[in-house]
Design a protein around this motif. Structure first.
Motif, PDB file in Angstrom:
ATOM      1  N   LEU A   1      -4.007  -4.193 -11.123  1.00  0.00           N
ATOM      2  CA  LEU A   1      -3.183  -3.454 -10.166  1.00  0.00           C
ATOM      3  C   LEU A   1      -1.912  -3.013 -10.870  1.00  0.00           C
ATOM      4  O   LEU A   1      -1.415  -3.723 -11.745  1.00  0.00           O
ATOM      5  CB  LEU A   1      -2.808  -4.344  -8.968  1.00  0.00           C
ATOM      6  N   PRO A   2      -1.352  -1.861 -10.499  1.00  0.00           N
ATOM      7  CA  PRO A   2      -0.065  -1.472 -11.063  1.00  0.00           C
ATOM      8  C   PRO A   2       1.002  -2.487 -10.643  1.00  0.00           C
ATOM      9  O   PRO A   2       1.037  -2.903  -9.478  1.00  0.00           O
ATOM     10  CB  PRO A   2       0.208  -0.103 -10.442  1.00  0.00           C
TER      11      PRO A   2
ATOM     12  N   ARG B   1       0.870  -1.174   0.000  1.00  0.00           N
ATOM     13  CA  ARG B   1       0.000   0.000   0.000  1.00  0.00           C
ATOM     14  C   ARG B   1       0.903   1.219   0.000  1.00  0.00           C
ATOM     15  O   ARG B   1       1.835   1.320   0.793  1.00  0.00           O
ATOM     16  CB  ARG B   1      -0.909   0.010   1.224  1.00  0.00           C
ATOM     17  N   LEU B   2       0.620   2.139  -0.913  1.00  0.00           N
ATOM     18  CA  LEU B   2       1.349   3.401  -1.030  1.00  0.00           C
ATOM     19  C   LEU B   2       0.317   4.508  -0.886  1.00  0.00           C
ATOM     20  O   LEU B   2      -0.298   4.906  -1.867  1.00  0.00           O
ATOM     21  CB  LEU B   2       2.046   3.510  -2.390  1.00  0.00           C
TER      22      LEU B   2
ATOM     23  N   LYS C   1       5.520   6.182   1.429  1.00  0.00           N
ATOM     24  CA  LYS C   1       6.130   5.109   2.203  1.00  0.00           C
ATOM     25  C   LYS C   1       5.352   3.816   1.979  1.00  0.00           C
ATOM     26  O   LYS C   1       4.130   3.787   2.152  1.00  0.00           O
ATOM     27  CB  LYS C   1       6.139   5.470   3.689  1.00  0.00           C
ATOM     28  N   PRO C   2       6.045   2.732   1.600  1.00  0.00           N
ATOM     29  CA  PRO C   2       5.349   1.471   1.352  1.00  0.00           C
ATOM     30  C   PRO C   2       4.997   0.751   2.653  1.00  0.00           C
ATOM     31  O   PRO C   2       5.763   0.765   3.615  1.00  0.00           O
ATOM     32  CB  PRO C   2       6.367   0.662   0.554  1.00  0.00           C
TER      33      PRO C   2
ATOM     34  N   VAL D   1      -0.069  -1.580  -4.982  1.00  0.00           N
ATOM     35  CA  VAL D   1       0.758  -2.003  -6.107  1.00  0.00           C
ATOM     36  C   VAL D   1       1.395  -3.344  -5.790  1.00  0.00           C
ATOM     37  O   VAL D   1       1.491  -3.746  -4.631  1.00  0.00           O
ATOM     38  CB  VAL D   1       1.869  -0.973  -6.438  1.00  0.00           C
ATOM     39  N   LEU D   2       1.843  -4.019  -6.833  1.00  0.00           N
ATOM     40  CA  LEU D   2       2.630  -5.238  -6.690  1.00  0.00           C
ATOM     41  C   LEU D   2       4.041  -4.947  -7.161  1.00  0.00           C
ATOM     42  O   LEU D   2       4.228  -4.299  -8.203  1.00  0.00           O
ATOM     43  CB  LEU D   2       2.039  -6.377  -7.521  1.00  0.00           C
ATOM     44  N   VAL D   3       5.017  -5.422  -6.400  1.00  0.00           N
ATOM     45  CA  VAL D   3       6.421  -5.270  -6.772  1.00  0.00           C
ATOM     46  C   VAL D   3       7.038  -6.661  -6.793  1.00  0.00           C
ATOM     47  O   VAL D   3       7.018  -7.373  -5.788  1.00  0.00           O
ATOM     48  CB  VAL D   3       7.186  -4.363  -5.785  1.00  0.00           C
ATOM     49  N   VAL D   4       7.589  -7.052  -7.938  1.00  0.00           N
ATOM     50  CA  VAL D   4       8.224  -8.356  -8.081  1.00  0.00           C
ATOM     51  C   VAL D   4       9.741  -8.152  -7.967  1.00  0.00           C
ATOM     52  O   VAL D   4      10.313  -7.346  -8.698  1.00  0.00           O
ATOM     53  CB  VAL D   4       7.865  -9.011  -9.429  1.00  0.00           C
TER      54      VAL D   4
END
Length: 160
Positions: A107-108, A50-51, A78-79, A56-59
């Motif tokens: 989702l981004p 959550r930002l 801040k994540p 968002v999803l970060v791989v």
């Protein structure tokens, strides 16, 4: 359902990529590395963040750790990691099987540069017993991901 949504997604977008299933759990990076016979850093873990008001999803590489300063600079906020139930509600995937494919809702998606060290990475495929083998660049292209530098590499993966 989640594994099925990932299979359907690959059938529609990249039918040449097979979803692999393992009798062994791949819910953590060390378990996934063992189940699919690759080093832990070659596992592509998907973080649900959550930002502010955005999700968002970060791989990233399996042994990479999110760098909060880099992430705040890249995303402007801040994540914060999502809770277990929130992850499943927003992605359609259970924790341990979260991936950027076959999502419940758009989702981004961001791919961390730590993945670029590998010809092939192994992200989950919607369940704690499934994965795919895919080139990082192709994964980013297929899911419309933007490349970011938001992690720091570690020599050892986190313990289960």
């Amino acid at each position: 359902m989640s594994l099925d949504s990932v299979r359907a997604w690959f059938a529609a977008h990249a039918p040449d990529i097979a979803v692999e299933q393992s009798d062994k759990s791949s819910a953590t990076v060390p378990l996934a590395a063992e189940a699919y016979g690759v080093p832990p850093e070659q596992i592509a873990k998907t973080l649900s963040l959550r930002l502010g008001e955005r999700v968002v999803l970060v791989v990233t590489s399996g042994t990479a750790r999110l760098d909060n300063k880099k992430a705040k600079a890249a995303f402007g906020a801040k994540p914060k990691m999502l809770g277990v139930h929130e992850v499943a509600d927003l992605t359609g995937h259970e924790v341990g099987g979260v991936c950027p494919f076959g999502l419940k809702q758009p989702l981004p998606i961001y791919c961390d540069v730590s993945l670029q060290a590998f010809d092939i990475v192994v992200p989950a495929a919607g369940s704690t017993h499934s994965a795919v083998r895919i080139a990082p660049q192709r994964m980013a292209e297929l899911v419309g991901a933007e490349w970011v530098d938001v992690s720091e590499l570690r020599s050892e993966p986190p313990q289960p």
